[in-house]
Design a protein around this motif. Structure first.
Motif, mmCIF file in Angstrom:
data_model
loop_
_atom_site.group_PDB
_atom_site.id
_atom_site.type_symbol
_atom_site.label_atom_id
_atom_site.label_comp_id
_atom_site.label_asym_id
_atom_site.label_seq_id
_atom_site.Cartn_x
_atom_site.Cartn_y
_atom_site.Cartn_z
ATOM 1 N N LEU A 1 -6.980 2.086 -7.150
ATOM 2 C CA LEU A 1 -6.359 3.409 -7.072
ATOM 3 C C LEU A 1 -7.065 4.324 -6.078
ATOM 4 O O LEU A 1 -6.460 5.259 -5.566
ATOM 5 C CB LEU A 1 -6.344 4.060 -8.456
ATOM 6 C CG LEU A 1 -5.519 3.316 -9.499
ATOM 7 C CD1 LEU A 1 -5.660 3.988 -10.857
ATOM 8 C CD2 LEU A 1 -4.073 3.255 -9.078
ATOM 9 N N GLN A 2 -8.347 4.089 -5.824
ATOM 10 C CA GLN A 2 -9.124 4.947 -4.943
ATOM 11 C C GLN A 2 -9.639 4.147 -3.761
ATOM 12 O O GLN A 2 -10.016 3.004 -3.940
ATOM 13 C CB GLN A 2 -10.306 5.550 -5.703
ATOM 14 C CG GLN A 2 -9.916 6.479 -6.823
ATOM 15 C CD GLN A 2 -9.237 7.738 -6.321
ATOM 16 O OE1 GLN A 2 -9.530 8.223 -5.224
ATOM 17 N NE2 GLN A 2 -8.326 8.262 -7.102
ATOM 18 N N PRO A 3 -9.702 4.629 -2.587
ATOM 19 C CA PRO A 3 -9.338 5.974 -2.179
ATOM 20 C C PRO A 3 -7.826 6.179 -2.084
ATOM 21 O O PRO A 3 -7.353 7.299 -2.073
ATOM 22 C CB PRO A 3 -9.987 6.127 -0.812
ATOM 23 C CG PRO A 3 -10.059 4.752 -0.272
ATOM 24 C CD PRO A 3 -10.249 3.858 -1.470
ATOM 25 N N ALA A 4 -7.060 5.095 -2.034
ATOM 26 C CA ALA A 4 -5.598 5.191 -2.041
ATOM 27 C C ALA A 4 -5.067 3.976 -2.803
ATOM 28 O O ALA A 4 -5.677 2.905 -2.756
ATOM 29 C CB ALA A 4 -5.051 5.201 -0.614
ATOM 30 N N PRO A 5 -3.929 4.127 -3.493
ATOM 31 C CA PRO A 5 -3.386 2.996 -4.242
ATOM 32 C C PRO A 5 -3.088 1.807 -3.318
ATOM 33 O O PRO A 5 -2.545 1.970 -2.227
ATOM 34 C CB PRO A 5 -2.100 3.540 -4.852
ATOM 35 C CG PRO A 5 -2.262 5.021 -4.854
ATOM 36 C CD PRO A 5 -3.122 5.328 -3.656
ATOM 37 N N ASP B 1 0.775 -1.235 0.000
ATOM 38 C CA ASP B 1 0.000 0.000 0.000
ATOM 39 C C ASP B 1 0.811 1.292 0.000
ATOM 40 O O ASP B 1 0.295 2.337 0.363
ATOM 41 C CB ASP B 1 -1.014 -0.001 1.148
ATOM 42 C CG ASP B 1 -0.376 -0.218 2.501
ATOM 43 O OD1 ASP B 1 0.868 -0.220 2.595
ATOM 44 O OD2 ASP B 1 -1.121 -0.391 3.475
ATOM 45 N N THR B 2 2.043 1.223 -0.413
ATOM 46 C CA THR B 2 2.834 2.435 -0.657
ATOM 47 C C THR B 2 3.416 2.290 -2.064
ATOM 48 O O THR B 2 3.473 1.173 -2.595
ATOM 49 C CB THR B 2 3.987 2.599 0.357
ATOM 50 O OG1 THR B 2 4.933 1.543 0.149
ATOM 51 C CG2 THR B 2 3.482 2.589 1.793
ATOM 52 N N PRO B 3 3.860 3.378 -2.674
ATOM 53 C CA PRO B 3 4.439 3.241 -4.020
ATOM 54 C C PRO B 3 5.604 2.244 -4.077
ATOM 55 O O PRO B 3 5.671 1.417 -5.001
ATOM 56 C CB PRO B 3 4.891 4.668 -4.357
ATOM 57 C CG PRO B 3 3.931 5.534 -3.585
ATOM 58 C CD PRO B 3 3.709 4.790 -2.296
ATOM 59 N N ASP B 4 6.508 2.280 -3.097
ATOM 60 C CA ASP B 4 7.620 1.317 -3.082
ATOM 61 C C ASP B 4 7.113 -0.102 -2.868
ATOM 62 O O ASP B 4 7.599 -1.050 -3.490
ATOM 63 C CB ASP B 4 8.630 1.668 -1.986
ATOM 64 C CG ASP B 4 9.456 2.898 -2.317
ATOM 65 O OD1 ASP B 4 9.507 3.288 -3.506
ATOM 66 O OD2 ASP B 4 10.038 3.476 -1.379
#
Length: 120
Positions: free
Chosen positions: A102-106, A63-66
């Motif tokens: 992608l929603q509400p958060a990637p 749940d984070t870009p990395d």
């Protein structure tokens, strides 16, 4: 008036496992650059006429870009990866489901199926 989307938090990580299941979780997470949280791990006995072992289903949340990049690396490398687990042989490792929102958060959720045979 427009309704705001409701954020649903990711399930918490499972408590620390021990033994072969913990080694398997660590090995799978290592393929993801040690990112992600195992939120479900089911283990059931498996046997054929000549082999015995366990079938594992792991659901892992990134749940984070990395972490999402690590999850994508896991998807790409899992089926062909040569695991080194003491007294176990990975006979089959597949990604059985991928859910990327992608929603509400990637968030990326990967479900893996792994068949471990007892190496005797």
């Amino acid at each position: 008036m427009r309704a705001e989307p409701i954020a649903t938090p990711a399930p918490p990580a499972l408590p620390q496992r021990r033994g072969g299941a913990a080694r398997l979780e660590r090995a799978v997470l290592a393929l993801a650059g040690n990112h992600g949280r195992v939120v479900e791990h089911r283990e059931r006995s498996w046997a054929s006429i000549t082999f015995a072992g366990t079938r594992h289903t792991l659901r892992i949340v990134f749940d984070t870009p990395d972490a999402i990049a690590g999850g994508e690396a896991l998807i790409a490398s899992l089926p062909d990866h040569e695991f080194a687990l003491p007294a176990r042989l990975v006979a089959d490792a597949t990604v059985s489901a991928v859910d990327h929102v992608l929603q509400p958060a990637p968030q990326l959720t990967v479900t893996c199926e792994i068949l471990l045979l007892e190496d005797s």
